[in-house]
Design an enzyme around this catalytic site. Structure first.
Site, PDB file in Angstrom:
ATOM      1  N   PRO A 114      -5.901 -23.890  36.494  1.00  0.00           N
ATOM      2  CA  PRO A 114      -5.386 -24.882  35.550  1.00  0.00           C
ATOM      3  C   PRO A 114      -5.759 -24.505  34.129  1.00  0.00           C
ATOM      4  O   PRO A 114      -6.923 -24.251  33.831  1.00  0.00           O
ATOM      5  CB  PRO A 114      -6.100 -26.181  35.971  1.00  0.00           C
ATOM      6  CG  PRO A 114      -7.328 -25.739  36.702  1.00  0.00           C
ATOM      7  CD  PRO A 114      -6.985 -24.427  37.342  1.00  0.00           C
ATOM      8  N   VAL A 115      -4.764 -24.431  33.278  1.00  0.00           N
ATOM      9  CA  VAL A 115      -4.987 -24.100  31.863  1.00  0.00           C
ATOM     10  C   VAL A 115      -4.138 -25.066  31.049  1.00  0.00           C
ATOM     11  O   VAL A 115      -2.925 -25.160  31.267  1.00  0.00           O
ATOM     12  CB  VAL A 115      -4.596 -22.631  31.571  1.00  0.00           C
ATOM     13  CG1 VAL A 115      -4.558 -22.366  30.075  1.00  0.00           C
ATOM     14  CG2 VAL A 115      -5.569 -21.663  32.248  1.00  0.00           C
ATOM     15  N   GLN A 165      -4.582 -30.700  38.785  1.00  0.00           N
ATOM     16  CA  GLN A 165      -5.976 -30.746  38.318  1.00  0.00           C
ATOM     17  C   GLN A 165      -6.194 -31.987  37.473  1.00  0.00           C
ATOM     18  O   GLN A 165      -5.493 -32.210  36.483  1.00  0.00           O
ATOM     19  CB  GLN A 165      -6.317 -29.489  37.512  1.00  0.00           C
ATOM     20  CG  GLN A 165      -7.727 -29.480  36.930  1.00  0.00           C
ATOM     21  CD  GLN A 165      -7.772 -29.953  35.492  1.00  0.00           C
ATOM     22  OE1 GLN A 165      -6.846 -29.664  34.726  1.00  0.00           O
ATOM     23  NE2 GLN A 165      -8.807 -30.692  35.111  1.00  0.00           N
ATOM     24  N   THR A 195     -11.903 -31.438  38.023  1.00  0.00           N
ATOM     25  CA  THR A 195     -12.800 -30.575  37.237  1.00  0.00           C
ATOM     26  C   THR A 195     -14.008 -31.385  36.772  1.00  0.00           C
ATOM     27  O   THR A 195     -13.860 -32.428  36.119  1.00  0.00           O
ATOM     28  CB  THR A 195     -12.023 -29.975  36.050  1.00  0.00           C
ATOM     29  OG1 THR A 195     -10.962 -29.178  36.584  1.00  0.00           O
ATOM     30  CG2 THR A 195     -12.923 -29.096  35.190  1.00  0.00           C
ATOM     31  N   SER A 306     -17.089 -22.084  40.030  1.00  0.00           N
ATOM     32  CA  SER A 306     -16.537 -21.741  38.714  1.00  0.00           C
ATOM     33  C   SER A 306     -17.488 -22.223  37.639  1.00  0.00           C
ATOM     34  O   SER A 306     -18.124 -23.263  37.788  1.00  0.00           O
ATOM     35  CB  SER A 306     -15.190 -22.465  38.538  1.00  0.00           C
ATOM     36  OG  SER A 306     -14.792 -22.508  37.168  1.00  0.00           O
ATOM     37  N   HIS A 308     -15.995 -22.286  34.547  1.00  0.00           N
ATOM     38  CA  HIS A 308     -14.945 -22.535  33.548  1.00  0.00           C
ATOM     39  C   HIS A 308     -14.784 -21.304  32.642  1.00  0.00           C
ATOM     40  O   HIS A 308     -14.501 -21.428  31.454  1.00  0.00           O
ATOM     41  CB  HIS A 308     -15.312 -23.777  32.729  1.00  0.00           C
ATOM     42  CG  HIS A 308     -14.140 -24.578  32.231  1.00  0.00           C
ATOM     43  ND1 HIS A 308     -13.686 -25.701  32.865  1.00  0.00           N
ATOM     44  CD2 HIS A 308     -13.340 -24.438  31.144  1.00  0.00           C
ATOM     45  CE1 HIS A 308     -12.662 -26.214  32.191  1.00  0.00           C
ATOM     46  NE2 HIS A 308     -12.432 -25.455  31.147  1.00  0.00           N
ATOM     47  N   GLY A 341     -13.924 -14.813  35.422  1.00  0.00           N
ATOM     48  CA  GLY A 341     -14.139 -13.387  35.183  1.00  0.00           C
ATOM     49  C   GLY A 341     -13.264 -12.439  35.977  1.00  0.00           C
ATOM     50  O   GLY A 341     -13.446 -11.226  35.892  1.00  0.00           O
TER      51      GLY A 341
HETATM   52  C1  FMN Z   1      -7.160 -21.709  27.317  1.00  0.00           C
HETATM   53  C2  FMN Z   1      -7.814 -22.248  28.548  1.00  0.00           C
HETATM   54  C3  FMN Z   1      -7.584 -23.567  28.914  1.00  0.00           C
HETATM   55  C4  FMN Z   1      -8.172 -24.085  30.058  1.00  0.00           C
HETATM   56  N1  FMN Z   1      -7.854 -25.354  30.442  1.00  0.00           N
HETATM   57  C5  FMN Z   1      -8.363 -25.850  31.586  1.00  0.00           C
HETATM   58  C6  FMN Z   1      -7.975 -27.122  32.055  1.00  0.00           C
HETATM   59  O1  FMN Z   1      -7.170 -27.800  31.430  1.00  0.00           O
HETATM   60  N2  FMN Z   1      -8.514 -27.566  33.211  1.00  0.00           N
HETATM   61  C7  FMN Z   1      -9.433 -26.844  33.939  1.00  0.00           C
HETATM   62  O2  FMN Z   1      -9.930 -27.292  34.967  1.00  0.00           O
HETATM   63  N3  FMN Z   1      -9.799 -25.610  33.523  1.00  0.00           N
HETATM   64  C8  FMN Z   1      -9.278 -25.103  32.385  1.00  0.00           C
HETATM   65  N4  FMN Z   1      -9.616 -23.832  32.002  1.00  0.00           N
HETATM   66  C9  FMN Z   1     -10.522 -23.035  32.850  1.00  0.00           C
HETATM   67  C10 FMN Z   1      -9.752 -22.242  33.917  1.00  0.00           C
HETATM   68  O3  FMN Z   1      -9.186 -23.096  34.873  1.00  0.00           O
HETATM   69  C11 FMN Z   1     -10.671 -21.238  34.639  1.00  0.00           C
HETATM   70  O4  FMN Z   1     -11.771 -21.923  35.174  1.00  0.00           O
HETATM   71  C12 FMN Z   1     -11.157 -20.130  33.714  1.00  0.00           C
HETATM   72  O5  FMN Z   1     -10.110 -19.681  32.892  1.00  0.00           O
HETATM   73  C13 FMN Z   1     -11.704 -18.972  34.527  1.00  0.00           C
HETATM   74  O6  FMN Z   1     -12.279 -18.011  33.706  1.00  0.00           O
HETATM   75  P1  FMN Z   1     -11.518 -16.653  33.274  1.00  0.00           P
HETATM   76  O7  FMN Z   1     -10.294 -17.049  32.565  1.00  0.00           O
HETATM   77  O8  FMN Z   1     -12.502 -15.962  32.377  1.00  0.00           O
HETATM   78  O9  FMN Z   1     -11.258 -15.865  34.533  1.00  0.00           O
HETATM   79  C14 FMN Z   1      -9.042 -23.287  30.848  1.00  0.00           C
HETATM   80  C15 FMN Z   1      -9.273 -21.961  30.484  1.00  0.00           C
HETATM   81  C16 FMN Z   1      -8.663 -21.429  29.353  1.00  0.00           C
HETATM   82  C17 FMN Z   1      -8.902 -19.983  29.032  1.00  0.00           C
HETATM   83  O1  173 Z   2     -10.234 -25.331  26.954  1.00  0.00           O
HETATM   84  C1  173 Z   2     -10.570 -25.612  28.097  1.00  0.00           C
HETATM   85  O2  173 Z   2     -11.350 -24.909  28.750  1.00  0.00           O
HETATM   86  C2  173 Z   2     -10.068 -26.823  28.686  1.00  0.00           C
HETATM   87  O3  173 Z   2     -10.431 -27.148  29.775  1.00  0.00           O
HETATM   88  C3  173 Z   2      -9.098 -27.635  27.916  1.00  0.00           C
HETATM   89  C4  173 Z   2      -9.484 -28.854  27.427  1.00  0.00           C
HETATM   90  C5  173 Z   2      -8.588 -29.572  26.636  1.00  0.00           C
HETATM   91  C6  173 Z   2      -7.342 -29.083  26.360  1.00  0.00           C
HETATM   92  C7  173 Z   2      -6.968 -27.876  26.872  1.00  0.00           C
HETATM   93  C8  173 Z   2      -7.836 -27.146  27.653  1.00  0.00           C
END
Ligand code: FMN
Ligand code: 173
Length: 415
Positions: A114-115, A165, A195, A306, A308, A341
């Site tokens: 989830p991003v 998520q 999360t 994780s 994050h 990672g």
């Molecule tokens: C730009 C960005 C936004 C993210 N947003 C969320 C999110 O909205 N919800 C969530 O559970 N994790 C979020 N994450 C964490 C990712 O789900 C994941 O745990 C993380 O990217 C894993 O690390 P890696 O990208 O270094 O492999 C976000 C990560 C990034 C890079």
């Molecule tokens: O940036 C993050 O890791 C994340 O979880 C997030 C939180 C708010 C908006 C977008 C992503």
């Protein structure tokens, strides 16, 4: 570490001797008529390519990590401390990549993490990612911080596999939580991922330096789920005597506070989610055996080991380093998913060998999205899967089942 039998030599099945339609074969074929691939296959270069295309704010957001980036650095170093040891004269064909979780079989043991706020990386945002997911048969996990509504992402994802998520509002907003869950359920999201590590955003110098938080911009970039939510809309109207559209800035700030209240729930609150979600529930952000055991005790179906991607807590230990002990403690009691990672096919193999059933891809697919929208995401997924497939095959590992892919294929090479 418990010794496990290396069963590669027992493998009798000749899975698929040839895979003529693989991505690499398409690329080499196209090369015969002079076509070069539009995006590099060097996975280490995707970050730099994305940087070229993005504003400093947006690039800083995806690249950003907490504090001195120690947790993020540790995540990547942890993979280098394991090596994959190959077996020879193993007569199996291309490996079987299918994995089964929650009683459902998935074509591949990877999913898209989830991003949130994906429209800051490409105008098509989550729509492009969800389409790419369907095209490549990879599960898409929609974030509560999405820039596109639950329903629109489901439409773009079509017959694809999708999970939802949750960023979890506090109990005074339980009605909003129920609304989000029922919308997700109605739109075909099968698994709820909760999360736990992000009830407030971490200390991120890159965003602080840019004075940039996409979530509190005076537009709807990160608040699409709130602005499209009937219960949130009604509550806003009741409180302010006007609709969201008449005060977008306040509505965005209040939605941000609703889903990032700055305060964590407690374990006992999980009961509420169980009462309002009838599918599997997965806790994302588990980093200790103690919490993994609590997840079992509280009746959860899965966890994501994780941190994050190191974006929340600085000075933390690599997520991969805690995976084996968590697998040993609860691997038979719930499904274990891994992220943080993962950058290559070999990384996917290592996390699976250490006991994860599924691995989430995070930043790499966002780099693909920034580079070339849907096609960029597809390129990243196909590249990681192609690399993963060949690396398994050349290691003499005939399937991703723990019978064939387990700790016996790894050697510890560093501390
Ligand atoms: C730009 C960005 C936004 C993210 N947003 C969320 C999110 O909205 N919800 C969530 O559970 N994790 C979020 N994450 C964490 C990712 O789900 C994941 O745990 C993380 O990217 C894993 O690390 P890696 O990208 O270094 O492999 C976000 C990560 C990034 C890079
Ligand atoms: O940036 C993050 O890791 C994340 O979880 C997030 C939180 C708010 C908006 C977008 C992503």
């Amino acid at each position: 570490m418990s010794p496990q039998q290396d069963s590669r030599l027992e493998s009798k099945s000749i899975a698929q001797p040839l895979a003529p339609f693989t991505y690499e074969n398409q690329v080499y074929q196209a090369g015969l008529s002079g076509q070069k691939p539009p995006i590099t296959f060097n996975c280490g270069d995707w970050e730099a390519l994305a940087k070229d295309r993005l504003s400093a704010d947006s690039f800083g957001y995806v690249w950003g990590s907490a504090g001195t980036r120690e947790t993020d650095d540790n995540n990547k170093k942890a993979f280098k401390k394991w090596g994959i040891v190959p077996s020879r004269l193993v007569k199996s064909g291309f490996p079987d990549l299918k994995t089964t979780l929650f009683g459902e079989t998935f074509d591949y043991p990877i999913a898209m993490a989830p991003v949130g706020v994906q429209r800051i990386f490409h105008p098509d945002g989550e729509i492009a990612s969800a389409k790419a997911a369907e095209q490549e048969n990879v599960t898409y996990i929609l974030s509560t911080a999405s820039a596109t509504s639950i329903e629109d992402v489901a439409k773009a994802n079509g017959n694809g596999s999708r999970w939802y998520q949750l960023y979890w509002p506090l109990s005074e907003n339980n009605d909003i939580t129920v609304s989000l869950l029922s919308r997700a359920k109605a739109s075909g999201y099968k698994v709820l991922v909760v999360t736990l590590d992000t009830y407030i955003l971490g200390w991120r110098p890159s965003d602080l330096n840019n004075a940039y938080n996409p979530f509190i911009r005076a537009d709807d970039i990160g608040v699409a789920l709130g602005f499209s939510d009937p219960v949130y809309r009604r509550k806003f109207q009741e409180k302010h005597g006007k609709p969201i559209e008449e005060d977008v800035q306040t509505a965005a700030a209040e939605w941000a506070h609703t889903v990032f209240p700055g305060l964590s729930h407690g374990w006992e609150d999980l009961k509420f989610l169980q009462e309002h979600w009838d599918g599997p529930i997965v806790l994302k952000g588990i980093q200790t055996v103690a919490d993994a055991k609590k997840a079992v005790a509280y009746g959860m179906q899965g966890i994501v080991v994780s941190n994050h991607g190191g974006r929340q807590q600085d000075g933390g230990i690599a997520s991969l380093d805690v995976l084996p002990e968590i697998v040993d403690a609860v691997g038979n009691d719930l499904e274990i998913i891994y992220d943080s990672g993962v950058r290559s096919g070999a990384d996917i193999i290592k996390a699976l060998a250490l006991g994860a059933k599924m691995v989430l891809i995070g930043r790499p697919y966002i780099y693909g999205l920034a580079i070339q929208g849907e096609q960029g995401v597809r390129h990243v997924l196909k590249s990681l899967l192609g690399d993963f497939n060949l690396t398994l095959h050349l290691s003499g590992i005939s399937s991703v089942s723990p019978k064939h892919l387990n700790r016996s294929v790894l050697r510890r090479t560093g501390n």
